[in-house]
Design a protein around this motif. Structure first.
Motif, PDB file in Angstrom:
ATOM      1  N   ASP A   1      73.166  -2.612 -89.637  1.00 42.38           N
ATOM      2  CA  ASP A   1      71.918  -2.429 -89.216  1.00 42.38           C
ATOM      3  C   ASP A   1      71.098  -3.369 -90.094  1.00 42.38           C
ATOM      4  O   ASP A   1      70.717  -4.040 -89.716  1.00 42.38           O
TER       5      ASP A   1
ATOM      6  N   LYS B   1      71.408   0.336 -80.737  1.00 38.87           N
ATOM      7  CA  LYS B   1      71.127   1.323 -80.328  1.00 38.87           C
ATOM      8  C   LYS B   1      69.515   1.635 -81.186  1.00 38.87           C
ATOM      9  O   LYS B   1      69.506   2.075 -80.513  1.00 38.87           O
ATOM     10  N   ARG B   2      69.797   1.490 -82.823  1.00 35.74           N
ATOM     11  CA  ARG B   2      69.208   2.477 -83.346  1.00 35.74           C
ATOM     12  C   ARG B   2      67.959   1.647 -83.773  1.00 35.74           C
ATOM     13  O   ARG B   2      66.813   1.917 -83.610  1.00 35.74           O
TER      14      ARG B   2
ATOM     15  N   ASP C   1      65.558   1.997 -80.614  1.00 34.90           N
ATOM     16  CA  ASP C   1      65.216   2.660 -80.344  1.00 34.90           C
ATOM     17  C   ASP C   1      64.114   3.194 -81.103  1.00 34.90           C
ATOM     18  O   ASP C   1      63.005   3.520 -80.534  1.00 34.90           O
ATOM     19  N   ASP C   2      64.295   2.416 -82.322  1.00 39.78           N
ATOM     20  CA  ASP C   2      62.578   2.309 -83.316  1.00 39.78           C
ATOM     21  C   ASP C   2      62.017   1.495 -82.848  1.00 39.78           C
ATOM     22  O   ASP C   2      60.507   1.867 -83.100  1.00 39.78           O
TER      23      ASP C   2
END
Length: 170
Positions: free
Chosen positions: A63, A89-90, A93-94
């Motif tokens: 990240d 993915k994170r 999504d954010d």
């Protein structure tokens, strides 16, 4: 000394179109098809995950690695650090802005045996080896199927002598 120049690809337009509308695009295809070469033309930053030092740093905190990279970022040889998919993915999504992440790799991982975090977030584009139109640098010309569908068979003639067996081997 010969200098290499980029050979325009038929898929370039599709890649640009997908990337303009989606946050992440994965370019897949056979080894040495030109995935990295095509993708690096639109990336501001490249994380070469086949470099052990880069892979170790990214694996330690994927990240943070994505946050430090200048977008659009190319994650080359992503399969070397599969944890990067969860970070993508994170990040998507954010912030689902288009044109953030390009992923390339020589190996297409088996996405069917377990849930893959890219579903609905990363779209795949297959890049094949060079075509005759690409080699001839005429990607803007109609392809065989276009000519056949439009009944313009006159453009299908072979110029010059027919290829020999040696020509096919070459």
């Amino acid at each position: 000394m010969a200098t290499s120049r980029y050979v325009p690809r038929i898929a370039d337009g599709r890649l640009a179109s997908l990337f303009a509308g989606l946050p992440a695009v994965m370019v897949t295809g056979p080894r040495a098809a030109g995935k990295t070469t095509s993708a690096r033309r639109i990336a501001n930053d490249i994380l070469r995950l086949d470099d052990p030092a880069v892979a170790t740093a990214v694996a330690a905190n994927p990240d943070a690695a994505l946050r430090r990279a200048r977008e659009p970022v190319l994650l080359d040889e992503w399969q070397e650090v599969p944890e990067i998919l969860g970070a993508v993915k994170r990040a998507v999504d954010d912030d689902p802005r288009p044109g953030r992440f390009l992923l390339t790799g020589s190996v297409e991982a088996d996405f069917t045996t377990r849930q893959w975090p890219g579903t609905g977030r990363v779209v795949r584009l297959v890049l094949h080896g060079l075509t005759q139109r690409e080699i001839a640098r005429s990607v803007d010309q109609p392809g065989l199927l276009d000519l056949l569908l439009n009944s313009d068979i006159s453009q299908l003639g072979i110029s010059g002598p027919p290829p020999s067996l040696d020509d096919y081997v070459d």
